[in-house]
Design a protein around this motif. Structure first.
Motif, PDB file in Angstrom:
ATOM      1  N   MET A   1       0.842  -1.185   0.000  1.00 32.09           N
ATOM      2  CA  MET A   1       0.000   0.000   0.000  1.00 32.09           C
ATOM      3  C   MET A   1       0.886   1.248   0.000  1.00 32.09           C
ATOM      4  O   MET A   1       1.864   1.314   0.714  1.00 32.09           O
ATOM      5  N   ASP A   2       0.507   2.230  -0.797  1.00 32.33           N
ATOM      6  CA  ASP A   2       1.207   3.506  -0.807  1.00 32.33           C
ATOM      7  C   ASP A   2       0.701   4.323   0.367  1.00 32.33           C
ATOM      8  O   ASP A   2      -0.461   4.727   0.397  1.00 32.33           O
ATOM      9  N   SER A   3       1.573   4.550   1.350  1.00 33.74           N
ATOM     10  CA  SER A   3       1.132   5.291   2.521  1.00 33.74           C
ATOM     11  C   SER A   3       2.208   6.257   2.973  1.00 33.74           C
ATOM     12  O   SER A   3       3.366   6.165   2.574  1.00 33.74           O
ATOM     13  N   ILE A   4       1.772   7.200   3.798  1.00 33.27           N
ATOM     14  CA  ILE A   4       2.665   8.165   4.411  1.00 33.27           C
ATOM     15  C   ILE A   4       2.371   8.186   5.909  1.00 33.27           C
ATOM     16  O   ILE A   4       1.271   7.854   6.343  1.00 33.27           O
ATOM     17  N   ARG A   5       3.353   8.582   6.684  1.00 32.53           N
ATOM     18  CA  ARG A   5       3.178   8.701   8.137  1.00 32.53           C
ATOM     19  C   ARG A   5       2.673  10.099   8.429  1.00 32.53           C
ATOM     20  O   ARG A   5       3.219  11.086   7.935  1.00 32.53           O
ATOM     21  N   LEU A   6       1.601  10.197   9.210  1.00 32.82           N
ATOM     22  CA  LEU A   6       1.027  11.483   9.588  1.00 32.82           C
ATOM     23  C   LEU A   6       1.126  11.638  11.097  1.00 32.82           C
ATOM     24  O   LEU A   6       0.599  10.816  11.853  1.00 32.82           O
ATOM     25  N   HIS A   7       1.848  12.675  11.521  1.00 35.87           N
ATOM     26  CA  HIS A   7       1.954  13.051  12.936  1.00 35.87           C
ATOM     27  C   HIS A   7       1.241  14.390  13.084  1.00 35.87           C
ATOM     28  O   HIS A   7       1.579  15.344  12.378  1.00 35.87           O
ATOM     29  N   ILE A   8       0.293  14.465  14.005  1.00 33.16           N
ATOM     30  CA  ILE A   8      -0.351  15.736  14.321  1.00 33.16           C
ATOM     31  C   ILE A   8      -0.111  15.979  15.804  1.00 33.16           C
ATOM     32  O   ILE A   8      -0.524  15.180  16.655  1.00 33.16           O
ATOM     33  N   LEU A   9       0.594  17.081  16.086  1.00 31.06           N
ATOM     34  CA  LEU A   9       0.985  17.415  17.455  1.00 31.06           C
ATOM     35  C   LEU A   9       0.354  18.737  17.867  1.00 31.06           C
ATOM     36  O   LEU A   9       0.215  19.646  17.042  1.00 31.06           O
ATOM     37  N   SER A  10       0.002  18.843  19.144  1.00 26.23           N
ATOM     38  CA  SER A  10      -0.501  20.096  19.693  1.00 26.23           C
ATOM     39  C   SER A  10       0.205  20.329  21.023  1.00 26.23           C
ATOM     40  O   SER A  10       0.876  19.422  21.535  1.00 26.23           O
ATOM     41  N   PRO A  11       0.070  21.508  21.616  1.00 23.09           N
ATOM     42  CA  PRO A  11       0.690  21.731  22.925  1.00 23.09           C
ATOM     43  C   PRO A  11       0.215  20.724  23.987  1.00 23.09           C
ATOM     44  O   PRO A  11       0.926  20.431  24.931  1.00 23.09           O
TER      45      PRO A  11
END
Length: 81
Positions: A1-11
């Motif tokens: 599968m063609d995938s990317i890593r997604l990181h979503i950070l907040s304080p």
């Protein structure tokens, strides 16, 4: 599968750390979509939604502002929610 890593950070901490098929971000000038092998980019983010597709299902996270870095099939967004 063609995938990317997604990181979503907040304080407050990590909101998401997942493999996704694509992510659409509310860029400072206009929304843009990131797919596998996207060119490196750094962008501000405006108020709106980060939309991403994981296992064929679209999810959304509302943000007030932030910035994003794309490179090496990884998207890292630092946001205020």
């Amino acid at each position: 599968m063609d995938s990317i890593r997604l990181h979503i950070l907040s304080p407050e901490g990590t909101l998401l750390d997942a493999q996704v098929e694509l992510v659409t971000l509310p860029g400072g000038k206009a929304p843009f979509t990131v797919l596998k092998d996207h060119a490196p980019i750094v962008s501000s983010l405006s108020e709106g939604e980060i939309r991403y597709v994981s296992e064929g299902k679209e999810e959304r996270i509302g943000i007030r502002e932030g910035f994003v870095r794309v490179g090496d099939n990884t998207v890292t967004a630092c946001v205020e929610v």
